[in-house]
Design an enzyme around this catalytic site. Structure first.
Site, PDB file in Angstrom:
ATOM      1  N   LYS A 155      35.761  26.481  24.481  1.00  9.26           N
ATOM      2  CA  LYS A 155      36.293  27.538  25.363  1.00  9.26           C
ATOM      3  C   LYS A 155      35.999  27.209  26.836  1.00  9.26           C
ATOM      4  CE  LYS A 155      33.718  30.728  23.423  1.00  9.26           C
ATOM      5  NZ  LYS A 155      32.939  29.910  22.461  1.00  9.26           N
ATOM      6  N   ARG A 196      33.687  40.070  22.572  1.00  8.73           N
ATOM      7  CA  ARG A 196      32.986  39.481  21.433  1.00  8.73           C
ATOM      8  C   ARG A 196      32.738  40.493  20.334  1.00  8.73           C
ATOM      9  NH1 ARG A 196      30.356  34.961  24.243  1.00  8.73           N
ATOM     10  NH2 ARG A 196      29.232  33.687  22.745  1.00  8.73           N
ATOM     11  N   ARG A 206      25.399  18.773  24.083  1.00  6.12           N
ATOM     12  CA  ARG A 206      25.997  19.220  25.351  1.00  6.12           C
ATOM     13  C   ARG A 206      24.971  19.191  26.495  1.00  6.12           C
ATOM     14  NH1 ARG A 206      28.596  25.061  25.468  1.00  6.12           N
ATOM     15  NH2 ARG A 206      26.580  25.622  24.560  1.00  6.12           N
ATOM     16  N   ARG A 230      21.081  23.840  27.943  1.00  2.00           N
ATOM     17  CA  ARG A 230      20.852  25.274  27.782  1.00  2.00           C
ATOM     18  C   ARG A 230      19.699  25.569  26.821  1.00  2.00           C
ATOM     19  NH1 ARG A 230      26.799  27.808  26.892  1.00  2.00           N
ATOM     20  NH2 ARG A 230      25.606  29.015  25.369  1.00  2.00           N
ATOM     21  N   ARG A 270      23.960  31.865  16.409  1.00  5.02           N
ATOM     22  CA  ARG A 270      25.142  32.195  17.216  1.00  5.02           C
ATOM     23  C   ARG A 270      26.415  32.112  16.375  1.00  5.02           C
ATOM     24  NH1 ARG A 270      23.978  28.013  21.763  1.00  5.02           N
ATOM     25  NH2 ARG A 270      26.158  28.351  22.335  1.00  5.02           N
TER      26      ARG A 270
HETATM   27  P1  AP5 Z   1      32.106  23.984  25.262  1.00  6.74           P
HETATM   28  O1  AP5 Z   1      33.432  23.923  25.903  1.00  6.74           O
HETATM   29  O2  AP5 Z   1      30.904  24.078  26.155  1.00  6.74           O
HETATM   30  O3  AP5 Z   1      32.073  25.103  24.110  1.00  6.74           O
HETATM   31  P2  AP5 Z   1      32.200  26.676  24.217  1.00  6.74           P
HETATM   32  O4  AP5 Z   1      33.233  27.121  23.230  1.00  6.74           O
HETATM   33  O5  AP5 Z   1      32.361  27.125  25.635  1.00  6.74           O
HETATM   34  O6  AP5 Z   1      30.789  27.042  23.623  1.00  6.74           O
HETATM   35  P3  AP5 Z   1      29.595  27.923  24.181  1.00  6.74           P
HETATM   36  O7  AP5 Z   1      28.365  27.438  23.468  1.00  6.74           O
HETATM   37  O8  AP5 Z   1      29.504  27.930  25.667  1.00  6.74           O
HETATM   38  O9  AP5 Z   1      30.024  29.286  23.644  1.00  6.74           O
HETATM   39  P4  AP5 Z   1      29.166  30.466  23.262  1.00  6.74           P
HETATM   40  O10 AP5 Z   1      30.225  31.407  22.923  1.00  6.74           O
HETATM   41  O11 AP5 Z   1      28.116  30.247  22.249  1.00  6.74           O
HETATM   42  O12 AP5 Z   1      28.277  30.676  24.576  1.00  6.74           O
HETATM   43  P5  AP5 Z   1      28.383  31.680  25.791  1.00  6.74           P
HETATM   44  O13 AP5 Z   1      27.906  30.978  26.998  1.00  6.74           O
HETATM   45  O14 AP5 Z   1      29.698  32.365  25.821  1.00  6.74           O
HETATM   46  O15 AP5 Z   1      31.941  22.673  24.327  1.00  6.74           O
HETATM   47  C1  AP5 Z   1      30.715  22.380  23.679  1.00  6.74           C
HETATM   48  C2  AP5 Z   1      30.465  20.856  23.746  1.00  6.74           C
HETATM   49  O16 AP5 Z   1      31.431  20.201  22.943  1.00  6.74           O
HETATM   50  C3  AP5 Z   1      30.583  20.266  25.156  1.00  6.74           C
HETATM   51  O17 AP5 Z   1      29.578  19.289  25.326  1.00  6.74           O
HETATM   52  C4  AP5 Z   1      31.974  19.621  25.170  1.00  6.74           C
HETATM   53  O18 AP5 Z   1      32.007  18.460  25.976  1.00  6.74           O
HETATM   54  C5  AP5 Z   1      32.193  19.275  23.705  1.00  6.74           C
HETATM   55  N1  AP5 Z   1      33.593  19.468  23.295  1.00  6.74           N
HETATM   56  C6  AP5 Z   1      34.420  20.490  23.657  1.00  6.74           C
HETATM   57  N2  AP5 Z   1      35.628  20.345  23.075  1.00  6.74           N
HETATM   58  C7  AP5 Z   1      35.533  19.201  22.309  1.00  6.74           C
HETATM   59  C8  AP5 Z   1      36.466  18.515  21.468  1.00  6.74           C
HETATM   60  N3  AP5 Z   1      37.716  18.963  21.288  1.00  6.74           N
HETATM   61  N4  AP5 Z   1      36.017  17.390  20.836  1.00  6.74           N
HETATM   62  C9  AP5 Z   1      34.749  16.928  21.022  1.00  6.74           C
HETATM   63  N5  AP5 Z   1      33.826  17.531  21.833  1.00  6.74           N
HETATM   64  C10 AP5 Z   1      34.231  18.660  22.456  1.00  6.74           C
HETATM   65  O19 AP5 Z   1      27.319  32.815  25.340  1.00  6.74           O
HETATM   66  C11 AP5 Z   1      25.924  32.520  25.315  1.00  6.74           C
HETATM   67  C12 AP5 Z   1      25.172  33.797  24.930  1.00  6.74           C
HETATM   68  O20 AP5 Z   1      25.400  34.826  25.924  1.00  6.74           O
HETATM   69  C13 AP5 Z   1      25.599  34.446  23.595  1.00  6.74           C
HETATM   70  O21 AP5 Z   1      24.944  33.860  22.482  1.00  6.74           O
HETATM   71  C14 AP5 Z   1      25.181  35.917  23.835  1.00  6.74           C
HETATM   72  O22 AP5 Z   1      23.796  36.092  23.673  1.00  6.74           O
HETATM   73  C15 AP5 Z   1      25.518  36.120  25.312  1.00  6.74           C
HETATM   74  N6  AP5 Z   1      26.883  36.634  25.530  1.00  6.74           N
HETATM   75  C16 AP5 Z   1      27.889  36.005  26.225  1.00  6.74           C
HETATM   76  N7  AP5 Z   1      29.001  36.762  26.235  1.00  6.74           N
HETATM   77  C17 AP5 Z   1      28.709  37.892  25.539  1.00  6.74           C
HETATM   78  C18 AP5 Z   1      29.467  39.044  25.171  1.00  6.74           C
HETATM   79  N8  AP5 Z   1      30.767  39.163  25.532  1.00  6.74           N
HETATM   80  N9  AP5 Z   1      28.857  39.999  24.439  1.00  6.74           N
HETATM   81  C19 AP5 Z   1      27.557  39.886  24.058  1.00  6.74           C
HETATM   82  N10 AP5 Z   1      26.772  38.822  24.372  1.00  6.74           N
HETATM   83  C20 AP5 Z   1      27.360  37.818  25.100  1.00  6.74           C
END
Ligand code: AP5
Length: 216
Positions: A13, A88, A127, A161, A172
């Site tokens: 994402k 979410r 990552r 992270r 997660r």
């Molecule tokens: P990346 O693009 O970083 O993945 P992502 O989908 O953005 O994953 P996140 O881990 O950031 O999502 P998340 O939903 O867990 O975390 P968030 O920060 O939102 O890609 C990952 C890796 O893979 C990278 O190294 C990339 O290079 C590689 N990659 C990407 N695409 C690829 C491909 N096609 N092939 C190979 N490699 C690839 O949330 C963190 C925390 O915040 C949550 O756990 C929660 O506690 C809180 N939080 C955030 N939003 C909310 C909400 N709305 N409600 C409640 N709590 C929330």
């Protein structure tokens, strides 16, 4: 135009939102990035969120909804945005619908990045991010052209992270399947949900997304 990218942790994402920002002139709104900035600043929100995020649980809906509703009122959102990590839960999705209706807007595309859970553990634990500009990399799948030097800003400091450990990633992923996946049915009923193959390589996923969104 307003987009929502859906998918479990590691689905891509953040990676794809950053690419689409430039293509479509939209702003990426990552609730994860906003929360990490709040933790870093030591704000009241950050203090409440820190331990929850480190466990891999979801931050309470009311805190998230207040945070995002203030953010979408900022001037840079006027041309549209890409939601990454919000909504979410079903209550968050319902609150978003109210916010958009009040602004006379809507979600133009809700796109699920369809992926396998096991591959997500490998993606997340590999990552890392440039400490200077936030550009994302991966030990195996997205390396900088010159090892140890950021392609975007030339920085040489990188961070990982606190929640990118294997145990936390599994929690997660559970949170995603239990609390977030039900939103897919919510958007499917509204007829706005599309999906792309998130297991393809990064450039191929970007091409699929451009094809679905169109006009680029
Ligand atoms: P990346 O693009 O970083 O993945 P992502 O989908 O953005 O994953 P996140 O881990 O950031 O999502 P998340 O939903 O867990 O975390 P968030 O920060 O939102 O890609 C990952 C890796 O893979 C990278 O190294 C990339 O290079 C590689 N990659 C990407 N695409 C690829 C491909 N096609 N092939 C190979 N490699 C690839 O949330 C963190 C925390 O915040 C949550 O756990 C929660 O506690 C809180 N939080 C955030 N939003 C909310 C909400 N709305 N409600 C409640 N709590 C929330």
């Amino acid at each position: 135009m307003n987009l929502l990218l859906m998918g479990p942790p590691g689905a891509g994402k953040g990676t794809q939102s950053k690419r689409l920002e430039g293509v479509f002139g939209l702003v990426q709104l990552s609730t994860g990035d906003m929360l990490r900035a709040a933790v870093k600043s030591g704000s009241e929100l950050g203090q409440k969120a820190q331990a929850i995020m480190e466990r891999g649980d979801l931050v309470p809906d009311d805190l998230i909804i207040d945070m995002i509703s203030a953010r979408i009122e900022e001037p840079d959102c006027a041309n549209g945005f890409i939601l990454d990590g919000f909504p979410r839960t079903v209550p968050q999705a319902e609150a978003l619908a109210v916010m958009l209706a009040e602004k006379g807007g809507k979600l133009d595309h809700v796109i699920e990045l369809a992926v396998d859970d096991e591959a997500m553990v490998q993606r997340i634990t590999g990552r890392y991010t440039c400490a200077g500009c936030g550009q994302g990399y991966h030990d195996e799948f997205e390396k900088p052209a010159k090892e140890g030097v950021c392609d975007k800003c030339g920085g040489t400091e990188f961070t990982r992270r606190a929640d990118d450990t294997e145990d936390t990633v599994r929690n997660r992923l559970n949170a995603y399947h239990e609390q977030t996946a039900p939103i897919l049915a919510y958007y499917k009923e509204q007829g706005v949900l599309k999906d792309v193959d998130g297991m393809a390589d990064i450039d191929a996923v970007t091409d699929q997304l451009k094809g679905v969104i169109g006009g680029a």
